[in-house]
Scaffold this active site. Sequence first.
Site, mmCIF file in Angstrom:
data_model
loop_
_atom_site.group_PDB
_atom_site.id
_atom_site.type_symbol
_atom_site.label_atom_id
_atom_site.label_comp_id
_atom_site.label_asym_id
_atom_site.label_seq_id
_atom_site.Cartn_x
_atom_site.Cartn_y
_atom_site.Cartn_z
ATOM 1 N N LYS A 114 6.472 28.079 53.594
ATOM 2 C CA LYS A 114 6.916 29.356 53.010
ATOM 3 C C LYS A 114 8.403 29.331 52.691
ATOM 4 O O LYS A 114 8.853 29.981 51.743
ATOM 5 C CB LYS A 114 6.582 30.541 53.912
ATOM 6 N N LYS B 198 8.257 35.398 53.488
ATOM 7 C CA LYS B 198 6.845 35.698 53.226
ATOM 8 C C LYS B 198 6.698 36.918 52.318
ATOM 9 O O LYS B 198 5.831 36.943 51.439
ATOM 10 C CB LYS B 198 6.107 35.901 54.549
#
Length: 431
Positions: free
Chosen positions: A105, A205
């Site tokens: 991520k 995220k």
Amino acid sequence: MESISVGLLGLGTVGSGVVKVIESHQDKLMHQIGCPVKIKKALVKEINKVRDVDIDTSILTLDPEEILLDPEIDIVVEVMGNIEETKEHLIKAITHKKHIVTANKDLMAVYGPELLTLASEHQCDLFYEASVAGGIPILRGLVDGLASDRITKMMGIVNGTTNFILTKMTKEGRSFDDVLSEAQALGFAEADPAADVGGLDSARKMAILSTLGFSMNIDLDDVKVKGITEVTEEDLQYAKQFGYIMKLIGYAHREGNRVEVSVEPTLLEESHPLSSVNDEYNAVYVYGEAVGETMFYGPGAGSLPTATAVVSDLVGVMKNMRLGVNGKSAVSPQFMKQLKEDDEIYSKHFLRLHVEDEVGVLSSITSVFSKNGASFEKVLQNPLGEEKRAEIVLVTHKTSLEGFERVLEELRDLKGVQFVKSTYRVEGGDA
């Protein structure tokens, strides 16, 4: 196609899980794609290290180019972490016509649009479901399951470390430092937990989720971030008195084409579905104009849950290979990015003040709020142990972020107010 060969960059917690899932689910993979899947090479830092997965050392390598340049390797699975070095590896792999599956991520939040564009230009897939919320299929849910809807809001718990810490602090009345030490001992927190407890991991995220959910390029710098390091047991106790539970919430809201994205400790009404998400679990609440409210819930990390998401992406790539449609699934953002200004961002706020316990102090505080278009929904005043000092705890009605920041600025200079102890966003209720 006799078989599909995979190169694995990284053989740590997630990489070992990928090996286990591929080996134990080979029959399922055969049924899905019609041929076996084999790991041809795995990049490691040390060949003879003891690992919790049984793997032939002959396929291990210290040289990434044995994977990136091997014409027989169809797909590169990246689970090594890092940003800059890993980006160069993936660029090389894509330019050599290799499809990519990543759980990174950090990389996707910073370089996702650039890498996706490159992959599309080379007719390669780049899938990254495992980069957000571990084993929860939230990205696939947004891209496929809710493809026909217009997402207006996403809010969620997307970091298991901070959720574990806040759960323990709330239920057991313990301090942040005490629970953090336990989380590290249990393996829920890294030795250096700064990215987790400071909110950066969640922000990365939320940048990814917002880019997909709102179909516009949201950069990491667009996310307003506040971590949980300053949260105290007293904050949580007062929150409970008012009927709230604190969670580190990633929040993304679109009104028209203007958006706000943030990560911050947030007080949720006890009845809110996210309030009951405890320990290391993750959940993302998604609002769509047509579907209404949906919630994705499950383990946000861990070897096998994350590996399941990685291997699911592998299946997606392999199905595309059979259909000859690799590199065609990425869709360019539909909208230009338009971020809300502070006077367009509205929410309730929780505020703790230490004040002189004298006549007129509460009245002068009320005047500051009124002058800036803000008002109280709930107020609590407690005397402190020291003479002529008190603590005022309040929750505002919905007010603009700009107005609330003005209130804070004026309160800090107001006679009778000693200091602002803490302030948090509040979600829930109508007003």
